[in-house]
Design a protein around this motif. Structure first.
Motif, short mmCIF file in Angstrom:
data_model
loop_
_atom_site.label_atom_id
_atom_site.label_comp_id
_atom_site.label_asym_id
_atom_site.label_seq_id
_atom_site.Cartn_x
_atom_site.Cartn_y
_atom_site.Cartn_z
N THR A 74 0.53 -1.47 0.18
CA THR A 74 0.07 -0.15 -0.17
C THR A 74 1.16 1.41 0.30
O THR A 74 0.85 2.98 -1.20
N LEU A 75 2.07 1.31 0.81
CA LEU A 75 2.53 3.02 0.73
C LEU A 75 3.84 2.49 -0.63
O LEU A 75 3.55 3.63 -0.91
N ILE A 76 4.00 2.04 -1.33
CA ILE A 76 4.87 1.68 -2.27
C ILE A 76 3.84 1.91 -3.49
O ILE A 76 3.99 3.44 -4.27
N VAL A 153 6.07 -8.01 -3.45
CA VAL A 153 5.35 -6.67 -3.86
C VAL A 153 6.02 -5.50 -4.55
O VAL A 153 4.95 -5.35 -5.55
N ILE A 154 7.05 -6.26 -5.70
CA ILE A 154 7.16 -5.81 -6.85
C ILE A 154 6.31 -5.76 -7.60
O ILE A 154 5.09 -5.25 -8.24
N ALA A 155 5.70 -7.14 -7.58
CA ALA A 155 4.54 -7.87 -8.91
C ALA A 155 2.72 -7.00 -8.44
O ALA A 155 2.01 -5.95 -9.24
N ILE A 159 0.52 -4.84 -10.39
CA ILE A 159 -1.46 -4.73 -10.54
C ILE A 159 -1.68 -3.59 -10.32
O ILE A 159 -3.67 -3.30 -10.05
N LEU A 160 -0.90 -2.98 -8.52
CA LEU A 160 -2.25 -2.43 -8.17
C LEU A 160 -2.48 -1.11 -8.26
O LEU A 160 -3.40 -0.60 -7.61
N ILE A 207 -6.57 8.14 0.52
CA ILE A 207 -6.92 7.29 1.82
C ILE A 207 -7.67 5.93 0.65
O ILE A 207 -7.81 5.33 0.97
N VAL A 208 -8.79 6.65 -0.28
CA VAL A 208 -10.05 5.67 -0.57
C VAL A 208 -8.76 4.76 -1.30
O VAL A 208 -8.62 3.89 -1.71
N ALA A 209 -7.92 5.42 -2.57
CA ALA A 209 -6.70 4.43 -2.40
C ALA A 209 -6.35 3.54 -1.55
O ALA A 209 -5.60 2.18 -2.43
N ALA A 210 -5.32 4.53 -0.80
CA ALA A 210 -5.11 3.14 0.06
C ALA A 210 -6.13 2.43 1.08
O ALA A 210 -5.23 0.88 1.42
N GLU A 211 -7.27 2.31 0.69
CA GLU A 211 -8.83 1.49 1.08
C GLU A 211 -8.23 0.32 -0.10
O GLU A 211 -8.24 -0.92 0.56
N ILE A 212 -8.66 0.80 -0.57
CA ILE A 212 -9.03 -0.35 -1.99
C ILE A 212 -7.33 -1.08 -2.30
O ILE A 212 -7.62 -2.17 -1.73
N VAL A 213 -6.57 -0.53 -1.83
CA VAL A 213 -5.33 -1.27 -1.96
C VAL A 213 -4.85 -2.10 -1.47
O VAL A 213 -3.94 -3.55 -1.45
N PHE A 214 -4.56 -1.29 -0.13
CA PHE A 214 -4.70 -2.79 0.78
C PHE A 214 -5.57 -4.39 1.12
O PHE A 214 -5.08 -5.18 1.44
#
Lengths: 282, 387
Positions: A74-76, A153-155, A159-160, A207-214
């Protein structure tokens, strides 16, 4: 506000709520039923499966790995997505903008398996990336980039990324340009405008992006399975393995815990979102 | 072979939750996403969604056959086409995949509705067979409809005709011929320090990753896996293993690239790669290869018409021509009395009488019983200690 005004949105929402929520709730009920042991004579229920799983140190190490992996992805992803979103919005040429969107969404256009095997070839000890590093003036590598957390993590970031860029673009588009112009008129430099104006106002999108990615990263299965080489022990892999062994109860417990982690993270991020909104409004 | 070859399908297990979570977030925060961006994303994703279309329905008897992927596909597909041509009222739907992914779905389908199995018959190994026996998933074959089942070698014939195991693969040592000039000779070579960091294993696949064979060689076996588990645990701690893989393709890439030099795996998987020119060899361990019988199972819950058509197709698949065709394309060994081996196959070292008489025949029923416990040990003692 009249009663009909209140009920209209609810009525409009009903079909999609039914389509989304009914299977979800039904699945949860079935999972919950499977996660409870009724014993050989059908008496019970008892929570033996839950107790066994939660009292096992190994379970917690797998949960920790799943959380660590999702958090780092999520962070990266956010760190890559934010400048990407800014860059896409700066493209004025419609053709170039369309090309940028196609490139951005290209990871979603192919199967996750194909994508994962592609990464295997790119990141292998004698793959493209290590060959480039070896051919560099410093003669670097080879580095072990797969069959560990690094490759996963790279892959996953790859995709995300589109899932993170899209909400950030939406948030950036909602910031009136006049805010940035006003800041510039008051003497703020480009960095200060980004840091003190653009970024805080685009935070809801981040924050929405973080929610989806996490949520997607914590439940990722194929990528850790293929690129993890057995070293990346995540909860989704245990769920799959126990389904294969027809251990429905244990798989159900693990699936529910996975869901709880995802929902918990979403609630925390949503609370953070609301608190920052309240501060801005206040 | 079992493995993660149907990854998209497997990913679907978790994608359901992930999709719902992502969409609910998107819906709640729709104001953050402009319409143009959504349309662009929708157009891109729509193209993907439209790639798959609905299957057409057909009258008459419809049966679903499960087959394995890869080299095991061509012969069953050809036989199904031949059968449909001869029986126009029968429609055969073929789904391909792995036992590991498909067996739980079959079991789940029977749990939901005992009269609507996911497949009517299919290709299964003894591991899935043992699980299915315990869970009452299979039906015995009717010798009157499947007379060719009597041509299976007695040693591999199921006493209650529960399945038809007409061929087998053998598991030994697969190696990179450029890195290892002298072929390995023993299961113990997997733990030789000169191969440190160059050995790969199939994750959780006891017949295919040498675990039970190693137990047998070291005084244990299906009832006592501890000797092997200790050896694997120590090897993991010492950095002997490069990685645990989950599909045949991964092993192929690892061996061909030279990252991995040695792996316990199946002759039927390795030989086609070698035939295509890959620097890959197969060696028979002196302690014996692990036998891996393969064949058909009829799934409980089918209608009488479906059972009849399924068994007729099984019978067709057990003719000498069909068996030989399958064994050639899949590089497996026939187990039929009425089949004369062609010269090239008859000379293969892995099927010489001495090699087969000394083979390790696993008790797949016990393995199926113990798999949950072994998986737990494997996770905590081997996977958790990989360097």
């Amino acid at each position: 506000m009249s009663a009909s005004t209140n009920t209209k949105p609810l009525l409009l929402l009903a079909p999609s709520a039914l389509v989304v929520m009914a299977p979800f709730v039904a699945s949860l009920v079935i999972l919950a039923a499977y996660s409870v042991d009724y014993g050989p004579n059908g008496v019970g229920p008892d929570l033996t499966i839950w107790r066994n799983f939660l009292s096992d140190g190994y379970s917690w190490s797998v949960i920790a790995t799943s959380l660590r992996l999702a958090a780092s992805v999520t962070l990266i992803t956010l760190l890559v997505a934010y400048p990407t979103a800014c860059a896409i919005l700066r493209i004025r040429n419609p053709l170039l903008s369309a090309i940028a969107y196609v490139i951005l969404f290209s990871p979603l256009l192919m199967s996750v398996v194909v994508r994962s095997y592609g990464w295997l070839l790119l990141l292998a000890d004698r793959g493209f990336v290590n060959s480039l590093l070896a051919a560099s003036p410093f003669g670097l590598g080879p580095y072990r980039l797969i069959y560990n957390e690094t490759g996963v993590v790279i892959a996953l970031v790859h995709i995300l990324l589109p899932f993170a860029v899209l909400p950030i673009i939406g948030a950036l588009l909602q910031i009136p340009p006049i805010y940035r112009e006003a800041a510039a008129d008051l003497g703020a430099g480009p960095a200060a405008i980004v840091w003190k104006v653009t970024f805080p106002l685009s935070l809801p999108g981040v924050i929405v992006a973080a929610e989806i990615v996490f949520a997607l990263a914590v439940s990722a299965f194929v990528t850790p399975s293929v690129l993890g080489g057995g070293r990346v022990l995540v909860l989704s892999r245990l769920v799959y393995e126990n389904i294969g062994n027809v251990q429905w109860g244990l798989a159900a417990v693990q699936a529910l815990i996975l869901l709880a982690i995802a929902v918990g993270a979403l609630l925390i991020l949503e609370r953070f979102n609301r608190s920052t909104f309240a501060k801005r409004a206040g | 072979m079992d493995g993660l070859t149907e990854g998209d399908e497997l990913n679907g297990l978790t994608d359901i939750n992930r999709g719902e979570q992502a969409m609910s977030i998107l819906q709640r925060n729709r104001s953050l996403i402009d319409r143009r961006s959504l349309l662009r994303a929708g157009a891109a994703l729509g193209g993907v969604a439209l790639a798959g279309g609905p299957a057409a329905a057909a009258p008459g008897v419809k049966i679903t056959q499960f087959i394995w992927t890869g080299a095991q596909e061509p012969t069953p597909r050809r036989l199904a086409a031949d059968y449909m041509k001869a029986n126009p009222n029968v429609q055969i739907e073929i789904i391909s995949g792995t036992n590991a992914a498909t067996y739980p779905k079959i079991k789940a389908s029977l749990d939901i509705n005992p009269n609507e199995p996911l497949v009517n018959f299919g290709f299964f190994n003894l591991d899935a067979t043992a699980k299915g026996r315990a869970a009452n998933v299979w039906l015995p074959l009717d010798k009157a409809v499947v007379p060719n089942v009597t041509n299976i070698l007695d040693a591999y014939r199921q006493p209650d005709e529960m399945g038809a195991f007409f061929c087998m693969d053998v598991c030994g040592l697969v190696y990179n011929t450029e890195k290892i000039k002298t072929p390995p000779t023993s299961w113990t070579d997997l733990f030789d320090p000169k191969y440190k960091g160059r050995v790969a294993l199939f994750d959780y696949y006891w017949a295919g990753n040498g675990l039970v064979a190693t137990a047998r060689v070291n005084g244990g076996g299906e009832d006592n896996i501890e000797p092997a588990m200790k050896i694997y645990e120590d090897a993991a701690k010492a950095g002997q293993f490069h990685s645990l893989y989950t599909s045949n393709s991964q092993l192929q890439q690892l061996l061909v690239s030279g990252e991995v030099w040695l792996a316990p795996y199946f002759r039927g998987v390795a030989l086609p790669w070698a035939a295509q020119g890959a620097p890959i060899g197969y060696a028979v361990p002196k302690e014996g290869q692990v036998t891996f019988p393969e064949g058909f199972q009829l799934v409980r819950g089918s209608t009488p018409e479906q059972r009849k058509a399924s068994q007729e197709l099984i019978n067709l698949s057990l003719t000498p021509e069909a068996v030989l065709d399958y064994c050639r394309t899949a590089a497996v060994l026939p187990l039929m009395k009425n089949l004369k081996l062609p010269d090239d196959l008859a000379k293969d070292p892995s099927i010489q009488p001495a090699a087969l008489s000394g083979a390790i025949n696993l008790d797949y029923g016990k393995i199926a019983d113990k798999t949950p416990a072994w998986s737990d040990m494997w996770n905590k003692r081997v996977k958790a200690n990989l360097k």
